[in-house]
Design an enzyme around this catalytic site. Structure first.
Site, PDB file in Angstrom:
ATOM      1  N   GLU A 158       4.243  20.561  -4.484  1.00  0.00           N
ATOM      2  CA  GLU A 158       3.184  21.298  -3.784  1.00  0.00           C
ATOM      3  C   GLU A 158       2.525  22.364  -4.654  1.00  0.00           C
ATOM      4  O   GLU A 158       2.274  23.472  -4.195  1.00  0.00           O
ATOM      5  CB  GLU A 158       3.729  21.940  -2.500  1.00  0.00           C
ATOM      6  CG  GLU A 158       4.278  20.927  -1.516  1.00  0.00           C
ATOM      7  CD  GLU A 158       4.432  21.501  -0.099  1.00  0.00           C
ATOM      8  OE1 GLU A 158       3.963  22.626   0.147  1.00  0.00           O
ATOM      9  OE2 GLU A 158       5.006  20.803   0.746  1.00  0.00           O
ATOM     10  N   GLU A 265       9.503  14.925   2.020  1.00  0.00           N
ATOM     11  CA  GLU A 265       9.938  15.731   3.167  1.00  0.00           C
ATOM     12  C   GLU A 265       9.273  15.135   4.392  1.00  0.00           C
ATOM     13  O   GLU A 265       8.098  14.770   4.331  1.00  0.00           O
ATOM     14  CB  GLU A 265       9.458  17.199   3.081  1.00  0.00           C
ATOM     15  CG  GLU A 265      10.127  18.045   2.048  1.00  0.00           C
ATOM     16  CD  GLU A 265       9.514  19.475   1.959  1.00  0.00           C
ATOM     17  OE1 GLU A 265       8.664  19.829   2.797  1.00  0.00           O
ATOM     18  OE2 GLU A 265       9.892  20.194   1.024  1.00  0.00           O
TER      19      GLU A 265
END
Ligand SMILES: *[C@@H]1O[C@H](CO)[C@@H](O)[C@H](O)[C@H]1NC(C)=O
Ligand SMILES: *[C@@H]1O[C@H](CO)[C@@H](O)[C@H](O)[C@H]1NC(C)=O
Length: 483
Positions: A158, A265
């Protein structure tokens, strides 16, 4: 008796190992069986990001007693992979890696950490791209490359999450990926895949994917191209569906990918407790052609309320209802068939040639001229990290969990242990069924298998060893009624 002790002796001397997996086109493949591998994963970071404490020499894979506890619970749950975010290359991970290996679980390692100098920054990334930073990421590669159960490295997590970071970061992230891949190529004994874990910011998700997947000048061996692509995705919340959760968009967007795609995730926590109905879809026909499974966020309960298990400082732990729900969803699936799929023989997709045309969002970087390695970095890539903190599998002598672990209803789980698997075995739901539940204050010996609730339910074809005692009673009644 004789056979029994011979087996024990064997178990004590042989370090069984999982088969290292390979990337073949858009699939993870077990080279021994030729089968595709679906990641059934859980994010593992006890203590949250504070679980990595550089000064204290601690990270999530440094305490074997804790790893043993968690490997037992994850083995019972049925997972085959853990993702670990922040590791310290200079602490010893041999016991933890060996425990997860014996439990039939792979590890995906992030090479970065949130500390300054230990990750590429989302803003002004050129300021964080220097040799000492790379040395640290290479040291993580050194620390994990020799474990057979190291599945992949994430070169970043990210780092690109909005338009601004999308404008600046891509060439630097791709350069870091290139540097790590070159390091693996020069110093590891097998090709361990390296790739990026993206935020599922849908506006820029496919630009991010396109930027990392393409090959420069159409060169298939281009070292800067990601080997895998993963996304942290929370679009399935509560009782959703393939369409409602927009998983259909993900499948159509990643269809034709030349590299494995998976959720690094997943597990939206509103509403909470979670019911994990996405599990059936992720491992179902609509997804598995394009996706290779996913990683549930996350193992321990932290402030952000995503935990499957609550843990205390003294090492005791308690399952949360999310653990039970997830276990129930896994138990509905036929993993023998899910993990038994062969990759279609003529189906390896080719990466597109990098071109600004692949990028559709204004301001997202579309320049594929990458920064060269910073001063001093090429020497480390060529000669290796010095000293190299290499890991290796070690003997584990005790598989029994030392800490008290309770079910959600407060009853104690008995006989909690890792079940070391045979060579090449991979964990799946139903592999570890030794544990039972102590429902009364009376001490159970655990040797009388017919008295163990888990055995009762196993006999009835139900997997309910960690259900609350009340629910287990109901299940036993239901099972009895069925006969
Ligand atoms: C490179 O990493 C190793 C292992 O962590 C460390 O011992 C060494 O001091 C580092 N070297 C540099 C130049 O940062
Ligand atoms: C692409 O990036 C390189 C390196 O930063 C730079 O020299 C070049 O001018 C850029 N090209 C374009 C078209 O902006």
């Amino acid at each position: 008796m004789l056979i029994h002790s011979a087996l024990l002796a064997l178990g004590a001397t042989l370090a069984a190992a999982v088969q290292p997996l390979e990337v073949q086109g858009q699939y993870f493949v077990n080279p021994k069986t030729g089968n595709r591998f679906q990641i059934v994963g859980v994010a593992y970071q006890p203590g949250g990001s504070a679980g990595y404490d550089k000064a204290a020499g601690r990270d999530p894979l440094s305490d074997p007693d804790i790893c043993l506890r968690d490997a037992a619970l994850l083995q019972i749950l049925g997972v085959n992979t853990i993702r670990v975010y922040n590791v310290n290359p200079d602490v010893n991970h041999d016991e933890c890696a060996s425990i997860f290996n014996a439990a039939g679980m792979y590890m995906i390692l992030d090479v970065n950490s949130p500390l300054v100098g230990e990750s590429l920054t989302s803003y002004n990334p050129w300021e964080s791209y220097y040799a000492a930073y790379l040395n640290r990421t290479f040291a993580v590669v050194e620390a994990f490359k020799d474990y057979p159960n190291t599945l992949a490295f994430f070169s970043g997590n990210e780092v690109i999450n909005d338009e601004k970071s999308g404008a600046d970061v891509p060439p630097y992230m791709r350069a870091v990926t290139r540097d790590i891949k070159n390091y693996v190529k020069n110093h590891a004994s097998r090709p361990i895949p390296v790739g990026y874990s993206a935020a599922d910011v849908r506006d820029i998700l496919f630009d991010t994917f396109n930027y990392f997947e393409c090959s420069l000048e159409g060169d298939d061996d281009d070292m800067s191209k990601g080997d895998i692509f993963a996304l942290n995705s929370y679009s399935w919340c509560g009782d959703s569906s393939f369409k409602k959760a927009s998983y259909d968009q993900l499948v159509s967007g990643f269809k034709g990918s030349s590299v494995p795609i998976f959720f690094s995730e997943y597990g939206c926590n509103t509403p909470s407790p979670r019911i994990f109905t996405e599990v059936g879809t992720i491992y179902g026909d609509q997804m598995t052609g394009v996706f290779s499974g996913g990683v549930v966020y996350e193992y321990t309960q932290e402030k952000n309320n995503y935990g499957l298990v609550s843990m205390e400082d003294d090492g005791s732990a308690q399952l949360r209802s999310d653990y039970v729900s997830l276990e129930k969803q896994y138990s509905k699936l036929d993993f023998a068939s899910i993990q038994g799929q062969k990759p279609p023989s003529d189906s390896t997709n080719k990466a597109p040639v990098c071109s600004s045309k692949l990028i559709t969002t204004d301001n997202f970087n579309n320049n594929f001229t990458l920064p060269v390695p910073p001063p001093g970095a090429q020497k480390i890539i060529d000669e290796g990290v010095k000293p190299a903190p290499k890991g290796k599998l070690v003997e584990i002598s005790n598989w029994k969990v030392k800490f008290t672990v309770k079910n959600p209803d407060g009853s104690v789980i008995t006989n909690l242990a890792v079940k070391p698997l045979e060579d090449d075995a991979i964990n799946s739901p139903g592999t570890n069924t030794e544990a039972g539940t102590q429902t009364s204050a009376e001490e159970t010996t655990g040797t009388d298998s017919s008295a163990s609730p888990s055995d009762t339910n196993a006999a009835a074809g139900l997997d309910a060893r960690v259900l609350p005692a009340v629910a287990m009673g109901a299940l036993a009644l239901a099972a009895a009624a069925a006969f």
